[in-house]
Write a protein that holds these residues in place. Sequence first.
Motif, PDB file in Angstrom:
ATOM      1  N   TYR A   1       0.843  -1.188   0.000  1.00 35.90           N
ATOM      2  CA  TYR A   1       0.000   0.000   0.000  1.00 35.90           C
ATOM      3  C   TYR A   1       0.887   1.251   0.000  1.00 35.90           C
ATOM      4  CZ  TYR A   1      -5.014   0.917   0.531  1.00 35.90           C
ATOM      5  OH  TYR A   1      -6.334   1.209   0.312  1.00 35.90           O
ATOM      6  N   GLY A   2       0.565   2.184  -0.832  1.00 39.44           N
ATOM      7  CA  GLY A   2       1.427   3.357  -0.984  1.00 39.44           C
ATOM      8  C   GLY A   2       1.250   4.382   0.114  1.00 39.44           C
ATOM      9  N   PRO A   3       1.658   5.601  -0.186  1.00 41.53           N
ATOM     10  CA  PRO A   3       1.619   6.674   0.814  1.00 41.53           C
ATOM     11  C   PRO A   3       0.199   7.079   1.192  1.00 41.53           C
ATOM     12  CG  PRO A   3       2.333   7.511  -1.321  1.00 41.53           C
ATOM     13  CD  PRO A   3       2.248   6.026  -1.444  1.00 41.53           C
ATOM     14  N   GLU A   4      -0.804   6.525   0.530  1.00 40.41           N
ATOM     15  CA  GLU A   4      -2.140   6.925   0.960  1.00 40.41           C
ATOM     16  C   GLU A   4      -2.574   6.188   2.226  1.00 40.41           C
ATOM     17  OE1 GLU A   4      -5.378   4.477  -1.649  1.00 40.41           O
ATOM     18  OE2 GLU A   4      -4.915   6.536  -2.227  1.00 40.41           O
ATOM     19  N   LEU A   5      -1.757   5.224   2.639  1.00 37.66           N
ATOM     20  CA  LEU A   5      -1.992   4.586   3.933  1.00 37.66           C
ATOM     21  C   LEU A   5      -1.350   5.458   5.013  1.00 37.66           C
ATOM     22  CD1 LEU A   5      -3.017   2.075   5.494  1.00 37.66           C
ATOM     23  CD2 LEU A   5      -0.729   1.102   5.209  1.00 37.66           C
ATOM     24  N   LEU A   6      -2.173   5.959   5.911  1.00 39.80           N
ATOM     25  CA  LEU A   6      -1.661   6.823   6.980  1.00 39.80           C
ATOM     26  C   LEU A   6      -1.060   5.947   8.078  1.00 39.80           C
ATOM     27  CD1 LEU A   6      -1.437   9.634   8.338  1.00 39.80           C
ATOM     28  CD2 LEU A   6      -3.719   9.250   9.258  1.00 39.80           C
ATOM     29  N   ARG A   7       0.252   6.039   8.240  1.00 42.44           N
ATOM     30  CA  ARG A   7       0.951   5.207   9.235  1.00 42.44           C
ATOM     31  C   ARG A   7       1.384   6.068  10.400  1.00 42.44           C
ATOM     32  NH1 ARG A   7       3.204   1.154   5.095  1.00 42.44           N
ATOM     33  NH2 ARG A   7       2.307   2.100   3.243  1.00 42.44           N
TER      34      ARG A   7
ATOM     35  N   ARG B   1      -7.923   7.816   3.884  1.00 35.39           N
ATOM     36  CA  ARG B   1      -6.994   7.554   2.779  1.00 35.39           C
ATOM     37  C   ARG B   1      -6.328   8.868   2.457  1.00 35.39           C
ATOM     38  NH1 ARG B   1     -10.908   3.629  -0.856  1.00 35.39           N
ATOM     39  NH2 ARG B   1     -11.170   2.116   0.806  1.00 35.39           N
ATOM     40  N   ASP B   2      -5.022   8.872   2.555  1.00 31.33           N
ATOM     41  CA  ASP B   2      -4.278  10.116   2.365  1.00 31.33           C
ATOM     42  C   ASP B   2      -4.146  10.411   0.879  1.00 31.33           C
ATOM     43  OD1 ASP B   2      -2.862  12.352   2.867  1.00 31.33           O
ATOM     44  OD2 ASP B   2      -1.285  11.396   4.027  1.00 31.33           O
ATOM     45  N   GLU B   3      -5.256  10.843   0.284  1.00 24.97           N
ATOM     46  CA  GLU B   3      -5.302  11.124  -1.146  1.00 24.97           C
ATOM     47  C   GLU B   3      -4.300  12.206  -1.514  1.00 24.97           C
ATOM     48  OE1 GLU B   3      -7.291   9.918  -3.480  1.00 24.97           O
ATOM     49  OE2 GLU B   3      -8.729   8.758  -2.317  1.00 24.97           O
ATOM     50  N   MET B   4      -3.679  12.033  -2.684  1.00 25.55           N
ATOM     51  CA  MET B   4      -2.770  13.078  -3.159  1.00 25.55           C
ATOM     52  C   MET B   4      -3.525  14.381  -3.315  1.00 25.55           C
ATOM     53  SD  MET B   4      -0.725  11.367  -6.253  1.00 25.55           S
ATOM     54  CE  MET B   4      -0.199   9.670  -6.169  1.00 25.55           C
ATOM     55  N   ARG B   5      -4.724  14.243  -3.815  1.00 23.38           N
ATOM     56  CA  ARG B   5      -5.449  15.470  -4.093  1.00 23.38           C
ATOM     57  C   ARG B   5      -6.928  15.339  -3.773  1.00 23.38           C
ATOM     58  NH1 ARG B   5      -6.553  17.875  -9.792  1.00 23.38           N
ATOM     59  NH2 ARG B   5      -7.965  19.455  -9.066  1.00 23.38           N
ATOM     60  N   PRO B   6      -7.280  15.618  -2.526  1.00 18.97           N
ATOM     61  CA  PRO B   6      -8.697  15.611  -2.178  1.00 18.97           C
ATOM     62  C   PRO B   6      -9.396  16.718  -2.957  1.00 18.97           C
ATOM     63  CG  PRO B   6      -7.359  16.419  -0.347  1.00 18.97           C
ATOM     64  CD  PRO B   6      -6.419  16.045  -1.431  1.00 18.97           C
ATOM     65  N   ARG B   7     -10.635  16.509  -3.308  1.00 23.25           N
ATOM     66  CA  ARG B   7     -11.327  17.559  -4.074  1.00 23.25           C
ATOM     67  C   ARG B   7     -12.836  17.424  -3.934  1.00 23.25           C
ATOM     68  NH1 ARG B   7      -9.285  15.411  -9.891  1.00 23.25           N
ATOM     69  NH2 ARG B   7      -7.673  14.487  -8.646  1.00 23.25           N
ATOM     70  N   GLY B   8     -13.497  18.530  -4.281  1.00 20.31           N
ATOM     71  CA  GLY B   8     -14.953  18.502  -4.330  1.00 20.31           C
ATOM     72  C   GLY B   8     -15.621  18.300  -2.979  1.00 20.31           C
ATOM     73  N   GLY B   9     -15.017  18.769  -1.905  1.00 23.98           N
ATOM     74  CA  GLY B   9     -15.659  18.626  -0.600  1.00 23.98           C
ATOM     75  C   GLY B   9     -15.760  17.169  -0.212  1.00 23.98           C
TER      76      GLY B   9
ATOM     77  N   ARG C   1     -10.300  12.971   2.367  1.00 26.60           N
ATOM     78  CA  ARG C   1      -9.286  12.045   2.876  1.00 26.60           C
ATOM     79  C   ARG C   1      -9.913  11.215   3.983  1.00 26.60           C
ATOM     80  NH1 ARG C   1      -3.733  14.871   4.052  1.00 26.60           N
ATOM     81  NH2 ARG C   1      -5.015  16.424   5.109  1.00 26.60           N
ATOM     82  N   GLU C   2     -10.618  11.914   4.875  1.00 21.64           N
ATOM     83  CA  GLU C   2     -11.360  11.197   5.889  1.00 21.64           C
ATOM     84  C   GLU C   2     -12.812  11.139   5.433  1.00 21.64           C
ATOM     85  OE1 GLU C   2     -10.290  11.959  10.068  1.00 21.64           O
ATOM     86  OE2 GLU C   2     -12.434  12.252  10.386  1.00 21.64           O
ATOM     87  N   PHE C   3     -13.418   9.968   5.494  1.00 22.00           N
ATOM     88  CA  PHE C   3     -14.784   9.841   5.018  1.00 22.00           C
ATOM     89  C   PHE C   3     -15.461   8.682   5.743  1.00 22.00           C
ATOM     90  CE2 PHE C   3     -13.825   6.113   2.389  1.00 22.00           C
ATOM     91  CZ  PHE C   3     -12.456   6.258   2.224  1.00 22.00           C
ATOM     92  N   ILE C   4     -16.782   8.678   5.714  1.00 26.73           N
ATOM     93  CA  ILE C   4     -17.515   7.621   6.397  1.00 26.73           C
ATOM     94  C   ILE C   4     -17.924   6.581   5.362  1.00 26.73           C
ATOM     95  CG2 ILE C   4     -19.519   7.036   7.813  1.00 26.73           C
ATOM     96  CD1 ILE C   4     -19.507   9.976   8.739  1.00 26.73           C
ATOM     97  N   MET C   5     -17.662   5.346   5.688  1.00 29.47           N
ATOM     98  CA  MET C   5     -17.922   4.279   4.740  1.00 29.47           C
ATOM     99  C   MET C   5     -18.556   3.103   5.463  1.00 29.47           C
ATOM    100  SD  MET C   5     -15.081   2.629   2.289  1.00 29.47           S
ATOM    101  CE  MET C   5     -15.285   1.030   1.553  1.00 29.47           C
ATOM    102  N   LYS C   6     -19.462   2.459   4.745  1.00 27.97           N
ATOM    103  CA  LYS C   6     -19.979   1.194   5.236  1.00 27.97           C
ATOM    104  C   LYS C   6     -19.189   0.132   4.508  1.00 27.97           C
ATOM    105  CE  LYS C   6     -22.163  -1.415   3.271  1.00 27.97           C
ATOM    106  NZ  LYS C   6     -21.846  -2.706   2.604  1.00 27.97           N
TER     107      LYS C   6
END
Length: 574
Positions: free
Chosen positions: A89-95, A140-148, A153-158
């Motif tokens: 897993y790349g840098p989008e995994l927050l360690r 997920r530490d997205e390179m480029r979060p966008r659109g609110g 990067r932080e979001f609620i998911m089922k």
Amino acid sequence: MRFSTAFIPTLKEVPADANVASHVFMVRGGYIRKVAAGIYNFMPLGMRVISRIENIVREELNKADAQEVLMPASIPAELWQETGRWQKYGPELLRFKDRKGSDFCFGPTHEEVVVDMVRRETKSYRELPLNLYQIQTKFRDEMRPRGGLMRGREFIMKDAYSFDVDIDAAAISYKKMYEAYKRIFTRCGLDFRPVEADTGAIGGSMSHEFQVLAETGEDKIVACDTCDYAANVEEAALRVSDTPGIEGGGELTRVETPGAKTIAEVCDFLKVDAKQTIKSLVFMADGEPLVVLLRGDRSLNEIALKKVTGATELFKARDGQAKKATGAPVGSIGPVGLSIPIYADLELKGATGAVAGAGEEGMHYTGVDLERDCKITQYVTLRAAEEGEGCARCEGTYQSYQGIEVGHVFSLGTVYSEPMGCTYLDEGGKSKPMVMGCYGVGITRIAASAIEQNHDDGGIIWPMSIAPYEVTVLPLQMNDDDVIDAGNKLYAELKALGVDVLLDDRKERPGAKFKDADLIGVPLRIAIGKRSLGEGNLEMKWRRDADATALPVEGAAEAIANAVAEEKAKLANS
RNA sequence: CGGGGCGUAGCGCAGUCUGGUAGCGCACCUGGUUUGGGACCAGGGUGUCGGAGGUUCGAAUCCUCUCGCCCCGACCA
């Protein structure tokens, strides 16, 4: 709720960093506020919407025999090391590390944790199938979060995970989830399409995305206008043609094309159609250059290229790399005389009379015959599906859409259960890995996509099922006791009838209340003004409609409650 | 990560080129008048000019570094 005491900070002006409707209106309407890039506060209105979406998801999943659990957001590295994803897993995994220096990550997905939970407790085929889900904050530490909320990067998911004895049983679990998802998105009032999708890094064999159709969507999908085939363009099958995509014959001829670099410029200069040209793209596959050939009017399906080459790292070559690999500047690269691997789109098999770069600044070839003039490594379908192309499954034609992915169902097989030793004993006492599936729903993304689909210039138009309030009552003259009393009375009656109602009892002028009501987007609005109140009427208006209708004060609460119930029923049954 | 841009009051912005004691609109507070599609009048400034160095008599403005954010691209679910 009384607006005068509520925490609903609305804004007249558009925030500078918002450029899609859902983002603009959620900020202006007092639903969310940004805390950091891609990270938001949910204020009361936002929280209410999230809760209602979550409840729909819960109801439908429970109906489908899934059981709710809650796994930790902080996950010890050991679990991720078991599957090798700690490295992969790349840098989008927050360690991060705890005080003792142990490695953790903030979970972007929970396969490892759920598999660990199940493998410890579940040992027999008698205990399967099992389907566990949670509603959780992911990071997920997205390179480029966008659109609110569209891509935070932080979001609620089922996320749900199914465990079965074999592939056939897993297919039943998959189907159950697929059907549950259709009901969830329908109840949320969304116009969506289930589409066949790429399985991506997670692996597995079968996958569908649930795409909400919206112009601001980040995904491109195609759907057949005749059969029900729909797919992400990354995955869409293409009808194979018997005839080459470029024909014309002729001798290989070098021609001068001063200054012409793009396909459009070359076509303009040589007076040919883009369909007569060959586009050459240079890619770096695990550090090695290769060339991709496509007809000039086509675009590349990078997923297909990745599959063909088997490369783990694949990206478009920088201009310098491309020049080094082919000896020609970008804009003049062509397949003739190249010695690096060349992957040509299947459509180009047998192509003759084509126009292609000549490998030298300002020069192109005409009359290219790929078989005769070039050394092609492999012909394979590499182009992306486009609007107007023939469907691969029937005689229909593809239409293209932009989509927002709000759900994804994967069949996982044993890619996690095997390395992690998640096994059961079958009837014969034999140990076998469980066959898994995983199923995600973007809760926060549903909220955003619902707005993308349902808004006008003035604000949001919520579907009744996920609106923060079902009805808003606006007493228009707060200096008129009759108006105030009528508002309070209706408010009390609606609450007693179980209707979620927002009473705008602020001492604002009518215009301000109308504007805020439109912005917030409560589906049903009841205005109380002294004019119509004198005639014994209230004014009822659906947010989606232009005009209001008179509603007699007598029996108003019951009539409104019925209208709300009908509206909800419409979504549940459609 | 590549290219571009922006950080000045809660929000939206001007001021920066050409250095001289911080400004506009909205919001907010006080008083009054208003009340059917974001009212008006009068009064009130709530600011570490993103941060740290430097140049200068003097820095929002010039220089260096740094942090954050936005847009396009690459990437990803």
